[in-house]
Write a protein that holds these residues in place. Structure first.
Motif, PDB file in Angstrom:
ATOM      1  N   ALA A   1       0.816  -1.213   0.140  1.00 48.11           N
ATOM      2  CA  ALA A   1       0.024   0.065   0.024  1.00 48.11           C
ATOM      3  C   ALA A   1       0.717   1.145   0.097  1.00 48.11           C
ATOM      4  CB  ALA A   1      -0.875  -0.003   1.260  1.00 48.11           C
ATOM      5  N   LYS A   2       2.012   1.054   0.511  1.00 46.48           N
ATOM      6  CA  LYS A   2       2.751   2.490   0.539  1.00 46.48           C
ATOM      7  C   LYS A   2       3.266   2.920  -0.734  1.00 46.48           C
ATOM      8  CE  LYS A   2       4.912   4.433   4.789  1.00 46.48           C
ATOM      9  NZ  LYS A   2       5.520   4.300   6.053  1.00 46.48           N
ATOM     10  N   GLY A   3       3.001   4.109  -1.174  1.00 49.86           N
ATOM     11  CA  GLY A   3       3.669   4.754  -2.315  1.00 49.86           C
ATOM     12  C   GLY A   3       2.790   3.941  -3.638  1.00 49.86           C
ATOM     13  N   VAL A   4       1.696   3.265  -3.382  1.00 45.84           N
ATOM     14  CA  VAL A   4       1.025   2.928  -4.325  1.00 45.84           C
ATOM     15  C   VAL A   4      -0.399   3.845  -4.522  1.00 45.84           C
ATOM     16  CG1 VAL A   4      -0.482   0.899  -5.055  1.00 45.84           C
ATOM     17  CG2 VAL A   4       1.618   0.333  -3.769  1.00 45.84           C
ATOM     18  N   GLY A   5      -0.506   4.001  -5.799  1.00 43.44           N
ATOM     19  CA  GLY A   5      -1.693   5.021  -6.174  1.00 43.44           C
ATOM     20  C   GLY A   5      -1.759   6.185  -5.471  1.00 43.44           C
ATOM     21  N   ILE A   6      -0.641   6.819  -5.790  1.00 44.46           N
ATOM     22  CA  ILE A   6      -0.457   8.349  -5.065  1.00 44.46           C
ATOM     23  C   ILE A   6      -1.326   9.389  -5.695  1.00 44.46           C
ATOM     24  CG2 ILE A   6       1.121  10.191  -4.717  1.00 44.46           C
ATOM     25  CD1 ILE A   6       3.224   8.138  -4.345  1.00 44.46           C
ATOM     26  N   LEU A   7      -2.065  10.214  -4.889  1.00 39.19           N
ATOM     27  CA  LEU A   7      -2.792  11.066  -5.521  1.00 39.19           C
ATOM     28  C   LEU A   7      -2.103  12.224  -5.147  1.00 39.19           C
ATOM     29  CD1 LEU A   7      -5.703  11.859  -6.813  1.00 39.19           C
ATOM     30  CD2 LEU A   7      -6.619  11.524  -4.583  1.00 39.19           C
ATOM     31  N   PRO A   8      -1.739  13.116  -6.155  1.00 39.68           N
ATOM     32  CA  PRO A   8      -1.151  14.421  -5.880  1.00 39.68           C
ATOM     33  C   PRO A   8      -2.369  15.353  -5.308  1.00 39.68           C
ATOM     34  CG  PRO A   8      -0.371  13.626  -8.040  1.00 39.68           C
ATOM     35  CD  PRO A   8      -1.642  12.893  -7.567  1.00 39.68           C
ATOM     36  N   LYS A   9      -1.687  16.419  -4.649  1.00 38.41           N
ATOM     37  CA  LYS A   9      -2.518  17.396  -3.932  1.00 38.41           C
ATOM     38  C   LYS A   9      -3.305  18.132  -4.992  1.00 38.41           C
ATOM     39  CE  LYS A   9      -2.715  20.867  -0.279  1.00 38.41           C
ATOM     40  NZ  LYS A   9      -1.754  21.616   0.717  1.00 38.41           N
ATOM     41  N   GLU A  10      -2.765  18.553  -5.885  1.00 39.06           N
ATOM     42  CA  GLU A  10      -3.336  19.406  -6.914  1.00 39.06           C
ATOM     43  C   GLU A  10      -4.451  18.751  -7.716  1.00 39.06           C
ATOM     44  OE1 GLU A  10       0.230  18.751  -6.890  1.00 39.06           O
ATOM     45  OE2 GLU A  10       0.201  20.383  -5.612  1.00 39.06           O
ATOM     46  N   VAL A  11      -4.006  17.600  -8.015  1.00 40.82           N
ATOM     47  CA  VAL A  11      -5.023  16.541  -8.605  1.00 40.82           C
ATOM     48  C   VAL A  11      -6.184  16.348  -7.786  1.00 40.82           C
ATOM     49  CG1 VAL A  11      -5.538  14.464 -10.058  1.00 40.82           C
ATOM     50  CG2 VAL A  11      -3.283  15.501  -9.997  1.00 40.82           C
ATOM     51  N   ALA A  12      -6.167  16.093  -6.748  1.00 47.30           N
ATOM     52  CA  ALA A  12      -7.232  15.915  -5.833  1.00 47.30           C
ATOM     53  C   ALA A  12      -7.984  17.126  -5.617  1.00 47.30           C
ATOM     54  CB  ALA A  12      -6.746  15.422  -4.199  1.00 47.30           C
ATOM     55  N   ILE A  13      -7.467  18.379  -5.555  1.00 43.78           N
ATOM     56  CA  ILE A  13      -8.531  19.634  -5.602  1.00 43.78           C
ATOM     57  C   ILE A  13      -9.012  19.567  -6.999  1.00 43.78           C
ATOM     58  CG2 ILE A  13      -8.274  21.980  -5.384  1.00 43.78           C
ATOM     59  CD1 ILE A  13      -5.939  21.832  -3.690  1.00 43.78           C
ATOM     60  N   ASN A  14      -8.176  19.567  -7.987  1.00 42.36           N
ATOM     61  CA  ASN A  14      -8.939  19.640  -9.414  1.00 42.36           C
ATOM     62  C   ASN A  14      -9.919  18.764  -9.576  1.00 42.36           C
ATOM     63  OD1 ASN A  14      -9.169  21.041 -11.744  1.00 42.36           O
ATOM     64  ND2 ASN A  14      -7.351  20.017 -12.704  1.00 42.36           N
ATOM     65  N   CYS A  15      -9.975  17.475  -8.996  1.00 42.27           N
ATOM     66  CA  CYS A  15     -10.910  16.493  -9.304  1.00 42.27           C
ATOM     67  C   CYS A  15     -12.287  16.708  -8.375  1.00 42.27           C
ATOM     68  CB  CYS A  15     -10.310  15.261  -9.157  1.00 42.27           C
ATOM     69  SG  CYS A  15      -9.335  14.670 -10.594  1.00 42.27           S
ATOM     70  N   GLY A  16     -12.024  17.345  -7.383  1.00 40.48           N
ATOM     71  CA  GLY A  16     -13.181  17.743  -6.439  1.00 40.48           C
ATOM     72  C   GLY A  16     -13.231  16.568  -5.597  1.00 40.48           C
ATOM     73  N   ILE A  17     -12.046  15.987  -5.293  1.00 39.03           N
ATOM     74  CA  ILE A  17     -12.011  14.746  -4.247  1.00 39.03           C
ATOM     75  C   ILE A  17     -12.080  15.486  -2.697  1.00 39.03           C
ATOM     76  CG2 ILE A  17     -10.458  12.884  -3.299  1.00 39.03           C
ATOM     77  CD1 ILE A  17     -10.991  12.435  -6.167  1.00 39.03           C
ATOM     78  N   SER A  18     -13.086  14.472  -1.954  1.00 38.57           N
ATOM     79  CA  SER A  18     -13.275  15.216  -0.616  1.00 38.57           C
ATOM     80  C   SER A  18     -12.924  14.072   0.253  1.00 38.57           C
ATOM     81  CB  SER A  18     -14.632  15.685  -0.523  1.00 38.57           C
ATOM     82  OG  SER A  18     -15.515  14.718  -1.072  1.00 38.57           O
ATOM     83  N   GLY A  19     -13.497  14.174   1.530  1.00 38.10           N
ATOM     84  CA  GLY A  19     -13.238  13.438   2.704  1.00 38.10           C
ATOM     85  C   GLY A  19     -11.947  12.626   2.880  1.00 38.10           C
TER      86      GLY A  19
ATOM     87  N   GLU B   1       0.372  12.349   4.259  1.00 44.18           N
ATOM     88  CA  GLU B   1       1.611  13.130   3.862  1.00 44.18           C
ATOM     89  C   GLU B   1       1.818  12.700   2.124  1.00 44.18           C
ATOM     90  OE1 GLU B   1       4.716  11.770   6.281  1.00 44.18           O
ATOM     91  OE2 GLU B   1       4.077  12.684   7.949  1.00 44.18           O
ATOM     92  N   ASN B   2       1.654  11.523   2.030  1.00 44.33           N
ATOM     93  CA  ASN B   2       1.987  11.293   0.682  1.00 44.33           C
ATOM     94  C   ASN B   2       0.817  11.137  -0.447  1.00 44.33           C
ATOM     95  OD1 ASN B   2       4.777  11.063   1.454  1.00 44.33           O
ATOM     96  ND2 ASN B   2       3.948   8.692   2.190  1.00 44.33           N
ATOM     97  N   GLY B   3      -0.308  10.849   0.119  1.00 44.80           N
ATOM     98  CA  GLY B   3      -1.436  10.509  -0.624  1.00 44.80           C
ATOM     99  C   GLY B   3      -1.565   9.255  -1.328  1.00 44.80           C
ATOM    100  N   ASP B   4      -0.775   8.209  -0.675  1.00 46.42           N
ATOM    101  CA  ASP B   4      -0.867   6.640  -1.062  1.00 46.42           C
ATOM    102  C   ASP B   4      -2.063   6.079  -0.381  1.00 46.42           C
ATOM    103  OD1 ASP B   4       0.121   6.530   1.233  1.00 46.42           O
ATOM    104  OD2 ASP B   4       2.395   6.021   0.431  1.00 46.42           O
ATOM    105  N   SER B   5      -2.287   4.674  -1.015  1.00 45.45           N
ATOM    106  CA  SER B   5      -3.263   4.182  -0.326  1.00 45.45           C
ATOM    107  C   SER B   5      -2.935   3.908   1.279  1.00 45.45           C
ATOM    108  CB  SER B   5      -3.358   2.699  -1.110  1.00 45.45           C
ATOM    109  OG  SER B   5      -3.465   2.782  -2.138  1.00 45.45           O
TER     110      SER B   5
END
Lengths: 166, 372, 371, 147
Positions: B206-224, B256-260
């Motif tokens: 899980a560590k380092g897997v599927g990192i969601l960068p902060k900018e992408v998360a904001i742009n996609c409207g991700i929440s929670g 911190e990393n936004g990974d799984s």
């Protein structure tokens, strides 16, 4: 990936699973062991009180599914207004309990029984006398604290599982 | 001796993950293009659970919609009820009694615990731990659900909150049972951490897997929790306090990393914070009525309103347009799960099939909310 | 009808077939029947133990309705799959699809031919017993790959490919970790190895045991290396398209393999049938189930590794350590052949040191590919 | 507390840049000319002191005479929010420019609106039905939808 904890993390997890062997299992073997359901359970079938019902159809209006059908009319012999048919399509009922809450005369209750499956779909449409309270279909205490007081207390998992103090 | 280069002709193939797959959490379907084990692309396919709830809402009374909201995110119906009732109350300008507010907070936070139990349990199950974490978390969820059954009479679709409060007061045995539950849950969260927090295999998976960068998360409207794991410190309980959340002390765990792995850790940390909030709410719950004087058939003024809450999965909002009748003219649900899935494609590309499942599991969606 | 009373009392004559009633063929017939019965019974026991133990570890009960304590559950399962419909997918390669379970099953039973159940009680006392085990056990892969290919299902194919990759890599550390034992015992025959174990080899070869156990888990696809049938990823892997009796065969293969490997582990490292008080065959069964129980325990706890991590683990962790282990053992056999306790201390220290050092060195990367 | 910005202030701020495109649709919602939506959203996202970087949701409402598409934007930095609205009067072939290029989160939501209302989003890279199958007759959330 590195083995940051030299495999100790794996061993820690194994102690937890090992400890669970000696704990009380969470399983309830249903048909043989039964738990008391909540006093407010919204069980399978509605229970209707014929005497109290005035046929005002508040419940039918409150029902989001439109599962309640009421036919009323005047009874010229006894000179009163009476409910001719009170029909609930249990197949449509979602057990939301809004009809019970809306009834101004406390004439409808949720059922306390829960093993009320039917083999035929037509059996799900219940009317008049089949809706009355009986031994197999007691009233539930949903929205009726006075009924709830007479029902057995709910079995809670928090009290059933006595975990050993670590 | 000369070496001869041998190149085998390979071609990507399409694998249907879902709609009937053990770990798509319902009937989600991904048309996955694979190159061997590597995911080249996914194309999400929705709609297997589309029931037209938004259309149904237009035909029901405002009170009759509450059972429908139970069926949106069926893992956490209490939060859905709360969001919807807040929206209608905002529209009508109804003041909710104190005791009801406290009960709502307790229920919403218990719901968050129950939801995160399922989320972390099924995430670890997707990672391949053979049902053990799943069973443990479901056992704890069962305890919470027991309490919900006690107050509302159902174990799945609670239908507990009403416009202007909650449907009934709690029975007297509720608070002692809750206190006992909180003790057990606290110990459980510790033990659960001990089980898998430092597990090397889980970290590797899980560590380092599927990192969601902060900018992408904001742009996609991700929440929670997914957004918070990416380092976005946004929690509507703090940023846009609804109900009485401004009275409680709690922290917002941020990854911190936004990974799984961070998503999993954030959820566990949120469980601890929820326990904290419930303890505070339990301590000073006042006596009094639990429902404001609201007519049987609510008839709000014409207008429109948007109310959102921090549901366990993210920002859950109801956008209601009323024309002054007994049914809303239009009722839109902001689907947390659907919007959280937007970034899935970026997150999984280049990872293996096994990672696809882990990343998908770490987002924690409910198909009832995605398809509606 | 051979006299079975020695079997019960635990005093079997030596394996030399000539002494047996009926001579060579009598010996062959008795042991073949006994072995298959034994294997099947052990598999049933294994299924029961796995389900019950897993149940208790997961805070539930496990099967307890059929027979006393649910002991007849494997029988009920077997009856159920026997009467189930056998479905062959339309685009499948019918011959391969049909043959696959058979090809997978036969080698597993063949392993038991060389396993000594007690002194001299084995079908064939091959002097290259352990080599035979290694050779035969990897044949199952052929059956599994046939199943994956013949089903013409993408999930099956993925599972089968994973299995082939895993088995090919894990053969090497598996064999290398056996070699330490062979060096100490001075023989390849399993019978001889057991006889050589005055001290169980787990003490003399702690690292060999660890490496062999991990490699064996991967070889037989037990958790955490159960990639080929990873149910949360590729549905059921190679046996996605199997049902009825053919599925039962694969189920049988899975558990028979696990039992066979447990038997090999207990023979190689735990002293086989040797033990005080109890009859030897009972000791053997206890040891086999103890090893199997440990496998169940790991299955209940660990998540699954990914395919690239699986490979990296074999090539970067197990292989170097097993080479070092072999080297250290070789030196010890040359220099201090008669000081087992010194060997025990040295090897344990070496194991702890190496595991710690290698845990720091070992890296597999994050596994992402740019696409 | 998220502050919903008053429409007046926003319009005062944006009117010189987008003359004639903005109007008040309510105290806290701004009505934008359909063609100007991407430019306005882009400006709102990057403008100094505005920085609406988070798209909460997009939805549409059918008012018989016109479709209204509602955008709810929030600024995580300043913790303020705004409702944008746009109308399209064409019932047969309604279309609104897409904002997927600015907010990726609009992707599925615009597809959903296309599916359920039939509003085409110009410039959406993958505008297909999302919940219902291709060939489903009509668009269910329209008020005149009749099964």
């Amino acid at each position: 990936m590195k083995f940051e904890h030299f495999g100790l993390g794996l061993l820690k997890g194994m102690t937890v699973t090992f400890r669970h062997i000696f704990r009380h299992p969470t399983v309830n073997q249903y048909p043989y062991q039964r738990l008391n359901v909540s006093r407010r359970i919204r069980g399978n079938e509605l229970v209707w009180d014929k005497k109290r019902c005035t046929g005002c159809a508040t419940c039918a209006k409150a029902c989001p599914q439109g599962a309640i059908e009421i036919v009323t009319g005047a009874n010229p012999v006894e000179n009163r207004y009476e409910v001719r048919t009170y029909r609930v399509d249990t197949g449509y009922c979602i057990q939301c309990g809004l009809c019970v809450e809306s009834c101004p005369y406390d004439a409808i209750f949720m059922g306390y029984a829960y093993e009320r499956a039917k083999y035929r779909r037509r059996d799900l449409v219940q009317e008049n006398d089949t809706l009355l309270e009986s031994k197999e279909r007691p009233k539930s205490g949903y929205f009726h604290p006075e009924v709830a007081a007479g029902l057995p207390a709910q079995t809670l998992l928090v009290e059933k599982i006595v975990e050993r103090k670590d | 001796m000369t070496t001869r280069e041998i190149t085998l002709k390979t071609e990507p193939f399409v694998l249907n993950v879902g709609p009937l797959h053990p770990s798509t959490h319902g009937v989600y379907r991904m048309r996955t293009t694979l190159d061997g084990e590597v995911v080249l692309d996914i194309e999400p396919v929705f709609g297997y659970l589309h029931r037209g709830i938004e259309k149904l809402m237009e035909e029901r009374t405002f009170t009759g919609i509450i059972p429908l909201t139970d069926r949106l995110d069926y893992i956490s119906p209490m939060s859905n009820n709360l969001a919807y009732c807040l929206a209608v109350e905002k529209l009508c300008g109804i003041k909710v009694p104190e005791r009801a507010e406290y009960l709502r907070v307790i229920m919403a936070e218990l719901q968050r615990l129950a939801n995160h139990c399922i989320a972390v349990g099924s995430f670890l199950n997707d990672a391949g731990a053979y049902f053990t974490p799943f069973m443990y978390t479901f056992r704890e969820r069962e305890k919470i659900v027991d309490l919900f059954e006690m107050v509302s009479g159902q174990r799945m679709t609670y239908n507990y909150m009403r416009i202007g409060g909650v449907s009934q007061d709690i029975p007297e045995e509720f608070l002692p049972a809750l206190a006992k539950l909180l003790d057990q849950l606290e110990r459980f969260v510790d033990e659960y951490d001990f089980l898998l927090k430092e597990n090397e295999i889980l970290i590797a998976r899980a560590k380092g897997v599927g990192i969601l960068p902060k900018e992408v998360a904001i742009n996609c409207g991700i929440s929670g929790p997914v957004a918070r794991a990416s380092g976005i410190r946004r929690d509507l309980r703090r940023d846009d306090p609804y109900s009485i959340y401004d009275r409680f002390e709690f922290d917002i765990p941020v990854g911190e990393n936004g990974d799984s792995y961070d998503r999993y850790r954030v959820r566990v940390a949120e469980m601890r914070q929820s326990l904290r909030i419930i303890r505070q709410a339990m301590k000073d719950i006042p006596a009094g009525p639990v429902k404001a004087e609201v007519p049987q058939v609510v008839r709000p003024p014409a207008g429109e309103v948007y109310a959102h809450i921090e549901a366990p999965k993210g920002e859950l909002g109801f956008y209601i347009v009323s024309d002054g009748s007994i049914a809303p003219y239009r009722c839109h649900v902001r689907p947390t799960s659907l919007i959280n899935l937007t970034a899935l494609r970026q997150m999984v590309r280049g990872w293996k099939v096994a990672d696809l499942i882990v990343i998908f599991g770490s987002i924690d969606i409910t198909m009832g909310e995605v398809d509606r | 009808m051979p006299d079975i009373s020695p079997l019960l009392t635990g005093h079997l004559p030596a394996a030399t077939a000539a002494y047996w009633p009926g001579g060579y063929w009598g010996h062959w017939a008795f042991y073949t029947t006994a072995l298959i019965t034994f294997a099947l019974l052990m598999v049933m026991g294994a299924i029961y133990i796995e389900r019950r133990l897993l149940g208790r570890m997961q805070s539930r009960l496990g099967p307890n309705r059929t027979g006393p304590f649910g002991l007849l559950q494997p029988v009920a399962d077997a009856l159920k799959v026997l009467i189930k419909e056998d479905i062959i997918p339309q685009p499948a390669d019918r011959l391969v699809h049909w043959l696959a379970p058979v090809v997978a099953f036969v080698p597993v039973v063949m392993i038991f031919a060389v396993v000594p159940f007690q002194k001299g009680a084995l079908l064939a006392d091959l002097n290259i017993g352990i080599l035979y085990v290694v050779a035969v056990s990897s044949l199952t892969t052929v059956g599994i790959f046939m199943a994956g290919w013949g089903s013409s299902n993408k999930y099956s194919l993925l599972g089968a490919m994973r299995n082939v990759a895993a088995v090919v890599s894990y053969e090497i550390p598996l064999v290398l970790s056996i070699l330490g034992v062979v060096l100490i015992a001075g023989s390849l025959s399993l019978n001889e190895i057991v006889l050589a174990q005055d001290i169980p080899f787990i003490f003399l070869q702690p690292m060999g045991f660890l490496l062999f156990f991990m490699a064996a888990c991967a070889e037989i696809n037990r958790s955490p290396f159960d990639l080929m049938e990873a149910d949360s990823e590729i549905v059921a892997g190679f046996h996605t398209e199997y049902s009825g009796m053919k599925f039962a065969m694969f189920y049988l293969v899975e558990y028979a393999e696990a039992i066979a490997m447990s038997a090999i582990i207990s023979v190689l490292f735990l002293g086989g049938w040797r033990g005080p008080l109890l009859p030897p065959w009972l000791w053997f069964v206890i040891k086999v189930f103890a090893v199997f129980g440990f496998m169940v325990w790991t299955r209940a706890t660990f998540p699954r590794v990914r395919i690239d991590q699986l490979m990296a683990f074999a090539w970067k962790f197990l292989l170097p350590l097993s080479l070092i282990n072999l080297f250290v053992t070789a030196i010890q056999v040359l220099t201090i052949p008669d000081a087992p306790w010194l060997v025990f201390i040295i090897n344990t220290a070496v194991m702890i040191l190496l595991v710690i050092i290698w845990s720091g060195l070992f890296k597999v990367g994050w596994g992402r590919v740019e696409v | 507390m998220t502050v919903i910005l008053k429409a007046k202030d926003i319009i005062a701020r944006l009117s010189e840049k987008f003359p004639g495109c903005l109007a008040e649709a309510g105290t806290d919602s701004v009505l934008v000319e359909a063609a100007a939506i991407p430019a306005v959203v882009q400006y709102l996202r990057e403008g100094e002191g505005l920085e609406f970087d988070y798209l909460n949701f997009i939805t549409a409402v059918d008012y018989y005479q016109y479709f209204e598409v509602v955008y709810h934007l929030t600024s995580l930095k300043h913790n303020h929010a705004i409702f944008l609205k746009t109308r399209c009067y064409d019932r047969e072939n309604p279309s609104v420019p897409s904002v997927v290029g600015i907010f990726q989160g609009a992707d599925f939501q615009e597809r959903e609106i296309y599916d359920l209302f039939g509003i085409k989003f110009e410039g959406h890279p993958d505008l297909r039905r999302i919940f219902l199958w291709e060939g489903f007759p009509g668009h269910p959330l329209r008020k005149d939808f009749n099964q």
